[in-house]
Motif scaffolding. Sequence first.
Motif, short mmCIF file in Angstrom:
data_model
loop_
_atom_site.label_atom_id
_atom_site.label_comp_id
_atom_site.label_asym_id
_atom_site.label_seq_id
_atom_site.Cartn_x
_atom_site.Cartn_y
_atom_site.Cartn_z
N THR A 92 0.82 -1.21 0.00
CA THR A 92 0.00 0.00 0.00
C THR A 92 0.86 1.26 0.00
O THR A 92 0.41 2.30 -0.47
CB THR A 92 -0.94 0.02 1.21
OG1 THR A 92 -0.16 -0.14 2.41
CG2 THR A 92 -1.96 -1.09 1.12
N TRP A 93 2.08 1.20 0.52
CA TRP A 93 2.93 2.39 0.49
C TRP A 93 3.44 2.67 -0.92
O TRP A 93 3.90 3.77 -1.21
CB TRP A 93 4.10 2.29 1.48
CG TRP A 93 5.02 1.13 1.25
CD1 TRP A 93 6.05 1.05 0.36
CD2 TRP A 93 5.02 -0.10 1.95
NE1 TRP A 93 6.68 -0.16 0.44
CE2 TRP A 93 6.07 -0.89 1.42
CE3 TRP A 93 4.23 -0.63 2.98
CZ2 TRP A 93 6.35 -2.18 1.88
CZ3 TRP A 93 4.53 -1.91 3.44
CH2 TRP A 93 5.56 -2.66 2.88
N GLN A 96 -0.39 3.94 -2.90
CA GLN A 96 -0.84 5.21 -2.33
C GLN A 96 -2.18 5.67 -2.91
O GLN A 96 -2.44 6.86 -3.05
CB GLN A 96 0.24 6.28 -2.50
CG GLN A 96 1.51 5.91 -1.80
CD GLN A 96 2.59 6.97 -1.89
OE1 GLN A 96 2.33 8.11 -2.22
NE2 GLN A 96 3.81 6.59 -1.59
N ASP A 97 -3.00 4.71 -3.27
CA ASP A 97 -4.33 5.02 -3.80
C ASP A 97 -5.33 4.10 -3.11
O ASP A 97 -5.53 2.96 -3.53
CB ASP A 97 -4.36 4.82 -5.32
CG ASP A 97 -5.68 5.27 -5.93
OD1 ASP A 97 -6.74 5.14 -5.26
OD2 ASP A 97 -5.65 5.73 -7.07
N LYS A 98 -5.92 4.59 -2.04
CA LYS A 98 -6.80 3.75 -1.22
C LYS A 98 -7.98 3.21 -2.01
O LYS A 98 -8.36 2.05 -1.84
CB LYS A 98 -7.27 4.51 0.02
CG LYS A 98 -8.00 3.62 0.99
CD LYS A 98 -8.25 4.28 2.32
CE LYS A 98 -8.91 3.28 3.26
NZ LYS A 98 -9.08 3.81 4.60
N ASP A 101 -6.82 0.36 -4.06
CA ASP A 101 -6.47 -0.76 -3.18
C ASP A 101 -7.72 -1.47 -2.67
O ASP A 101 -7.77 -2.70 -2.61
CB ASP A 101 -5.62 -0.27 -2.00
CG ASP A 101 -4.21 0.13 -2.41
OD1 ASP A 101 -3.76 -0.29 -3.49
OD2 ASP A 101 -3.57 0.87 -1.64
N ILE A 102 -8.72 -0.70 -2.29
CA ILE A 102 -9.97 -1.31 -1.81
C ILE A 102 -10.62 -2.12 -2.91
O ILE A 102 -11.05 -3.26 -2.68
CB ILE A 102 -10.94 -0.22 -1.28
CG1 ILE A 102 -10.40 0.36 0.03
CG2 ILE A 102 -12.34 -0.79 -1.09
CD1 ILE A 102 -11.16 1.57 0.52
N CYS A 135 -6.75 -1.67 7.56
CA CYS A 135 -6.69 -0.69 6.46
C CYS A 135 -8.08 -0.28 6.00
O CYS A 135 -8.24 0.68 5.24
CB CYS A 135 -5.91 -1.27 5.28
SG CYS A 135 -4.14 -1.40 5.57
N TYR A 137 -10.09 -2.17 4.12
CA TYR A 137 -10.34 -2.68 2.77
C TYR A 137 -11.44 -3.73 2.76
O TYR A 137 -12.17 -3.85 1.78
CB TYR A 137 -9.08 -3.29 2.17
CG TYR A 137 -7.93 -2.33 1.97
CD1 TYR A 137 -8.04 -0.97 2.22
CD2 TYR A 137 -6.72 -2.80 1.52
CE1 TYR A 137 -6.97 -0.11 2.03
CE2 TYR A 137 -5.64 -1.95 1.32
CZ TYR A 137 -5.78 -0.61 1.59
OH TYR A 137 -4.72 0.23 1.40
#
Length: 196
Positions: A92-93, A96-98, A101-102, A135, A137
């Motif tokens: 995730t680092w 950097q786009d939540k 990522d979700i 997180c 997600y």
Amino acid sequence: MSEDRYQQRQQQLKERVEERVAAATKTGGIIIVFTGNGKGKSTAAFGTVARAVGHGLKVGVIQFIKGTWENGERNLLEKNGVEFHVMATGFTWNTQDKGDDIKAAEEAWLEGLRMLADASFDLVVLDELTYMIPCGYLALDEILTALKNRPPHQSVIITGRACHRDITELADTVSELRPVKHAFENGIQAQKGIDW
């Protein structure tokens, strides 16, 4: 220690072990958690996958927080009938786009839900699942429901740091790996065939 004393001690040990074996009468699938800050959680899971495949069991693997790089376990096990679904976004680092990522986590989880509902799977590995909960997600309640409602013979392995207490309470076996020393801390790069 004398030979007689040694034999007495070993006989007592044998009797205690035999009592425990005789008392273990339940059968069915189990939930195993490999957690902690030490290296080797996924490695332990894939050791179990290799064992299961060696016994002719059907195995499915969902990998969260994994990248698009080559994966030695997948290279070997997919050829031997193990079904893989990889989130393939990387750490995730890096992304950097939540939102992305979700979405990727939800897509991977849908495959996990399918496997957890499919009685043909003897073992399902949810590699790095633990990160999905803090997180935000994936929903913890949905994960717990899927684990509780899986086919009775199906075993599940969950890996990742800081496993949620509700999952460890549900699990039958929990092993916590703790770091003592790690090559990376001494500037040694992750190595193909050893670390990935």
